[in-house]
Design a protein around this motif. Structure first.
Motif, mmCIF file in Angstrom:
data_model
loop_
_atom_site.group_PDB
_atom_site.id
_atom_site.type_symbol
_atom_site.label_atom_id
_atom_site.label_comp_id
_atom_site.label_asym_id
_atom_site.label_seq_id
_atom_site.Cartn_x
_atom_site.Cartn_y
_atom_site.Cartn_z
ATOM 1 N N CYS A 74 8.107 3.063 -8.142
ATOM 2 C CA CYS A 74 8.599 4.020 -6.461
ATOM 3 C C CYS A 74 7.400 3.216 -5.714
ATOM 4 O O CYS A 74 7.267 2.649 -4.537
ATOM 5 C CB CYS A 74 8.296 4.936 -6.777
ATOM 6 S SG CYS A 74 10.295 5.790 -6.865
ATOM 7 N N LEU A 75 6.158 3.147 -6.703
ATOM 8 C CA LEU A 75 5.449 2.343 -6.087
ATOM 9 C C LEU A 75 4.769 1.405 -6.140
ATOM 10 O O LEU A 75 4.561 0.394 -4.987
ATOM 11 C CB LEU A 75 3.889 2.945 -7.578
ATOM 12 C CG LEU A 75 3.812 4.182 -7.208
ATOM 13 C CD1 LEU A 75 2.944 4.357 -8.350
ATOM 14 C CD2 LEU A 75 3.238 4.840 -6.408
ATOM 15 N N LEU A 76 5.931 0.187 -6.750
ATOM 16 C CA LEU A 76 5.988 -0.988 -6.897
ATOM 17 C C LEU A 76 6.637 -1.145 -5.429
ATOM 18 O O LEU A 76 7.007 -2.795 -4.439
ATOM 19 C CB LEU A 76 6.648 -1.272 -8.112
ATOM 20 C CG LEU A 76 5.775 -1.849 -8.781
ATOM 21 C CD1 LEU A 76 6.403 -2.493 -10.524
ATOM 22 C CD2 LEU A 76 4.548 -2.448 -9.022
ATOM 23 N N ARG A 77 7.729 -0.581 -4.913
ATOM 24 C CA ARG A 77 8.611 -0.639 -3.760
ATOM 25 C C ARG A 77 7.760 -0.358 -2.437
ATOM 26 O O ARG A 77 7.617 -1.320 -1.261
ATOM 27 C CB ARG A 77 9.471 -0.303 -3.855
ATOM 28 C CG ARG A 77 11.232 -0.126 -5.038
ATOM 29 C CD ARG A 77 11.721 0.449 -4.703
ATOM 30 N NE ARG A 77 12.609 2.156 -3.891
ATOM 31 C CZ ARG A 77 12.232 2.434 -5.479
ATOM 32 N NH1 ARG A 77 12.685 2.224 -6.348
ATOM 33 N NH2 ARG A 77 12.214 4.271 -5.226
ATOM 34 N N ALA A 78 6.734 0.266 -2.269
ATOM 35 C CA ALA A 78 5.587 0.816 -1.438
ATOM 36 C C ALA A 78 4.916 -0.546 -1.009
ATOM 37 O O ALA A 78 3.925 -0.465 -0.405
ATOM 38 C CB ALA A 78 4.643 2.101 -2.009
ATOM 39 N N LEU A 79 4.588 -0.759 -2.080
ATOM 40 C CA LEU A 79 3.346 -2.279 -1.608
ATOM 41 C C LEU A 79 3.942 -2.710 -0.437
ATOM 42 O O LEU A 79 4.594 -3.388 -0.250
ATOM 43 C CB LEU A 79 3.844 -2.992 -3.178
ATOM 44 C CG LEU A 79 2.988 -2.679 -4.417
ATOM 45 C CD1 LEU A 79 2.873 -4.087 -5.360
ATOM 46 C CD2 LEU A 79 1.247 -2.565 -3.732
ATOM 47 N N ASP A 80 2.542 -3.024 0.490
ATOM 48 C CA ASP A 80 2.878 -3.955 1.917
ATOM 49 C C ASP A 80 1.540 -5.082 2.036
ATOM 50 O O ASP A 80 0.234 -4.173 1.176
ATOM 51 C CB ASP A 80 3.757 -2.983 2.845
ATOM 52 C CG ASP A 80 2.111 -1.969 3.178
ATOM 53 O OD1 ASP A 80 1.117 -1.922 3.058
ATOM 54 O OD2 ASP A 80 2.967 -0.864 3.583
ATOM 55 N N GLU A 81 1.219 -5.016 3.370
ATOM 56 C CA GLU A 81 -0.072 -5.320 3.145
ATOM 57 C C GLU A 81 -1.495 -5.193 3.428
ATOM 58 O O GLU A 81 -2.354 -4.873 3.093
ATOM 59 C CB GLU A 81 0.084 -6.341 4.844
ATOM 60 C CG GLU A 81 0.522 -6.066 6.411
ATOM 61 C CD GLU A 81 -0.129 -6.819 7.107
ATOM 62 O OE1 GLU A 81 0.287 -5.637 8.475
ATOM 63 O OE2 GLU A 81 -0.196 -7.980 6.635
ATOM 64 N N SER A 82 -1.083 -3.711 3.602
ATOM 65 C CA SER A 82 -2.296 -2.654 3.551
ATOM 66 C C SER A 82 -2.782 -2.150 2.575
ATOM 67 O O SER A 82 -3.262 -2.063 2.642
ATOM 68 C CB SER A 82 -1.003 -1.402 4.102
ATOM 69 O OG SER A 82 -0.601 -0.464 4.411
ATOM 70 N N ASN A 83 -1.567 -1.880 1.327
ATOM 71 C CA ASN A 83 -2.077 -1.841 0.374
ATOM 72 C C ASN A 83 -2.126 -2.229 -0.825
ATOM 73 O O ASN A 83 -2.754 -1.814 -1.846
ATOM 74 C CB ASN A 83 -1.905 -0.415 -0.248
ATOM 75 C CG ASN A 83 -0.416 -0.482 -0.444
ATOM 76 O OD1 ASN A 83 -0.023 -1.632 -0.581
ATOM 77 N ND2 ASN A 83 0.860 0.334 0.395
ATOM 78 N N VAL A 84 -1.439 -3.577 -0.616
ATOM 79 C CA VAL A 84 -1.734 -5.209 -1.913
ATOM 80 C C VAL A 84 -3.178 -4.880 -2.354
ATOM 81 O O VAL A 84 -3.279 -4.783 -3.425
ATOM 82 C CB VAL A 84 -0.851 -6.021 -2.006
ATOM 83 C CG1 VAL A 84 -0.814 -6.815 -2.515
ATOM 84 C CG2 VAL A 84 0.951 -5.228 -1.308
ATOM 85 N N PRO A 85 -3.871 -5.600 -1.561
ATOM 86 C CA PRO A 85 -5.101 -6.466 -2.249
ATOM 87 C C PRO A 85 -5.437 -4.099 -2.795
ATOM 88 O O PRO A 85 -6.322 -5.168 -4.014
ATOM 89 C CB PRO A 85 -6.013 -5.885 -0.889
ATOM 90 C CG PRO A 85 -5.688 -6.216 0.363
ATOM 91 C CD PRO A 85 -3.846 -5.653 -0.259
ATOM 92 N N ALA A 86 -5.613 -3.403 -2.164
ATOM 93 C CA ALA A 86 -6.263 -2.174 -2.918
ATOM 94 C C ALA A 86 -5.555 -2.200 -4.718
ATOM 95 O O ALA A 86 -6.349 -1.910 -5.302
ATOM 96 C CB ALA A 86 -6.089 -1.015 -2.011
ATOM 97 N N ALA A 87 -3.983 -2.411 -4.661
ATOM 98 C CA ALA A 87 -3.396 -2.231 -5.472
ATOM 99 C C ALA A 87 -3.956 -2.895 -6.620
ATOM 100 O O ALA A 87 -4.230 -3.208 -7.908
ATOM 101 C CB ALA A 87 -2.297 -1.875 -5.186
ATOM 102 N N ALA A 88 -3.988 -4.303 -5.905
ATOM 103 C CA ALA A 88 -4.628 -5.935 -6.848
ATOM 104 C C ALA A 88 -6.295 -5.309 -7.886
ATOM 105 O O ALA A 88 -6.363 -6.046 -9.196
ATOM 106 C CB ALA A 88 -4.874 -6.686 -6.042
ATOM 107 N N SER A 89 -7.026 -4.841 -6.125
ATOM 108 C CA SER A 89 -8.059 -4.773 -7.189
ATOM 109 C C SER A 89 -7.953 -3.669 -8.217
ATOM 110 O O SER A 89 -8.760 -3.493 -9.752
ATOM 111 C CB SER A 89 -8.891 -4.306 -5.993
ATOM 112 O OG SER A 89 -10.404 -3.802 -6.016
#
Length: 618
Positions: free
Chosen positions: A187-202
């Motif tokens: 679910c969390l992987l499907r929710a990745l988009d341009e607004s949160n990918v940098p934070a998730a990657a960090s």
């Protein structure tokens, strides 16, 4: 926490979903891991771990907070029986598990659902652990809010009616990792988009080995292709950008997308092109794979790559174009003759001298273009000119036919016309108000090609007023708004050398508006791409060949467009390596000399920067 997980798992490792991976997925993962080998060489990160983190560790982790967007809600269809089970759990019907918290009421759940979704729960409840006997699980390392959202995803594979939009994705991922719930991770992987990918990657890069972590791999897959939001990159480290560059690089525009990701990160973090971090990231771009038209439109004009680098990156594939190079500065902060204090506008006289609105000193100075020696002062103190009471001289222009010097005073809402040498005040006009010939902030000023009409921007009345050479009102155009032909706080104004177009800096709308001399709307100029976009433009000038130069005070840069509004290049002054200079500091006024030199007034630096005409690589 590691001990708790081992206790629940026993000697065996928790089973995964057991599903084989497809060949395309294996190839994608191989490219991702190969990309990681090109990251900057470094030793093992201290504290690298493959386990869940407590909320304290999550909150103290470096990097931005991982927010979850609307995409999380829309990508999954929850089966009706799961929705019914979750509704029963919330009502306390047929439940046999109690989750207890120190920060809120307990949460009830169904043992069978937990065991079906999590191998950790399955082993817990099939053991002799106290939790299996009592059905009570004390949660001390996560907040109730986060755990509730975690359970909701576990049951529904999507947010439900009780979803808290402020939940931190880092805590949800940590919970999913602790209890080994793959469906929540999905679910969390499907929710990745341009607004949160940098934070998730960090987050992924800080706490797990990125070469063996699905979150890092998923972030890299989104990576440079989709991230267009500059604010999402604020506070992100260069190492995270390096991770995001490890995604699929086989697409037609992949290398350009990767380069533009670095551009956006530089804007978001104010990183300088010469820094080791930026150069390290740029070294990973295959510039030869970028189409020539894209290279010239985006790379050459980016200010991230020097002329020497361009020539080495595209040998034999560059052409010379006209440009400017910083050659010096005129003036310094102060009130003595030749010194400046918060200067605003600038113009070049027919004799090649420069005229500067020395606003902080309530005067206008005529300075020599070489050396910056004071030749005459207009305003309080006289200084060999005319003693005119000016409160805030804002903009200045020189009539190409008569050589007369025209100055706006934005505080007194007046326009003053001086003789060619500044020794005589010819006339003044204007007053405060909203009527014809009145101003609420007389700001920019320009003279038509024949010298017979004067254009003045009325900044707080959101219009341009036109006067004859004696100061009599003729007409106005504009009006408050953001539609074509409307203006919002217009500041600078100029007329092209043919006298066929009036170019207005529409500051409140972050654009240029082009009109006919009669006030008919022609077109808008907004800038092209990321670094050429106009933000708080202030002044404008037109060169003999038609190039349009715009100062942008908020971005500390000067943009150059051709006569039709096509973007050409950007100047920031960053190439000026002399101590005490460097990048432009709040550029507020621009003017072009007869020999093609560019003068930029720095409001923040209290000086004039001089750029001489030269040749740049294209």
């Amino acid at each position: 926490m590691e001990g708790e997980r081992a206790r629940m798992m026993g000697a065996e490792e928790a089973s995964k979903d057991g599903m084989p991976h497809d060949d395309a997925g294996n190839e994608r993962r191989k490219r991702f891991r190969d990309g990681l080998t090109h990251r900057e060489k470094q030793g093992p990160r201290e504290g690298l771990r493959e386990r869940a983190l407590s909320p304290h560790q999550v909150q103290s982790a470096q990097g931005p907070r991982w927010t979850l967007g609307a995409k999380l809600r829309s990508e999954s269809q929850t089966p009706a029986f799961l929705a019914g089970l979750w509704a029963q759990a919330r009502e306390g019907l047929f439940t046999d598990v109690i989750f207890s918290f120190s920060d809120g009421p307990r949460i009830l759940a169904h043992r069978n659902v937990l065991c079906a979704k999590s191998a950790i729960f399955q082993r817990m409840f099939s053991s002799n652990m106290i939790e299996a006997k009592t059905g009570v699980i004390n949660i001390s390392d996560f907040s109730r809010r986060s755990f509730f959202c975690f359970l909701e995803l576990l049951y529904l594979d999507a947010p439900g009616s009780g979803w808290d939009s402020n939940v931190d994705g880092r805590e949800l991922w940590s919970l999913a990792d602790k209890y080994d719930v793959q469906s929540v991770k999905d679910c969390l992987l499907r929710a990745l988009d341009e607004s949160n990918v940098p934070a998730a990657a960090s987050y992924a890069l800080s706490h797990w080995d990125p070469s063996d972590n699905p979150l890092a791999e998923a972030c890299a897959a989104v990576g440079s292709k989709r991230i267009r939001c500059i604010t999402a990159l604020e506070g992100v480290s260069s190492e995270v950008i390096g991770l995001l560059l490890c995604g699929d690089v086989t697409g037609k525009r992949a290398q350009l997308d990767r380069f533009q990701l670095i551009q956006r990160w530089c804007v978001a973090t104010n990183a300088t092109a010469s820094s080791a971090e930026v150069q390290g990231l740029l070294s990973r771009i295959r510039f030869g794979a970028i189409a020539r038209e894209d290279f010239e439109a985006f790379v050459r004009t980016s200010c991230l790559v020097s002329d020497e680098q361009i020539l080495s990156l595209r040998p034999g594939r560059v052409t010379p174009v006209r440009g400017w190079r910083v050659t010096g500065a005129i003036g310094s902060r102060g009130s003595a003759p030749g010194q400046l204090l918060e200067p605003r506008g600038i113009a070049v006289t027919m004799d090649g001298h420069i005229v500067v609105c020395d606003s902080g000193n309530k005067r206008v100075q005529v300075l020599s273009a070489i050396g910056g020696r004071e030749l005459r002062t207009l305003g309080r103190g006289g200084g060999g000119g005319v003693d005119v009471d000016m409160e805030h001289p804002c903009r200045v222009t020189v009539c190409r036919e008569s050589g007369h010097i025209l100055v706006t005073d934005s505080s007194r809402n007046m326009v003053h016309r001086f003789s060619r040498d500044g020794s005589e005040l010819l006339h003044s006009f204007g007053s405060t108000g909203v009527g014809q010939g009145q101003f609420r902030g007389a700001w920019g000023i320009a003279v038509s090609g024949g010298g017979r009409e004067v254009y003045v921007t009325d900044i707080n009345n959101h219009r341009v007023q036109v006067f004859d050479e004696h100061g009599a009102f003729l007409r106005s155009f504009g009006g408050q708004g953001s539609n074509a032909g409307e203006l919002l706080m217009p500041c600078g104004v100029t007329v092209n050398h043919q006298g066929t177009e009036v170019i207005v800096v529409d500051g409140g709308n972050n654009r240029l508006a082009v009109f006919t001399p009669e006030g008919e709307f022609v077109r808008l100029v907004r800038g092209l791409g990321l670094l050429s976009a106009l933000e708080r433009p202030d002044d404008v000038a037109v060169g003999p060949s038609g190039e349009v130069v715009v100062s942008c005070w908020k971005q500390n840069k000067v943009e150059v467009f051709d006569a039709q509004g096509a973007y050409l290049r950007t100047h920031t002054g960053a190439e000026d390596t002399k101590e005490g200079r460097g990048r432009l500091c709040i550029p507020s006024g621009v003017a072009l000399g007869a020999a093609g030199e560019l003068y930029v007034v720095e409001f923040g630096g209290s000086r004039v920067r001089v750029f001489c005409d030269g040749v740049a690589a294209a």
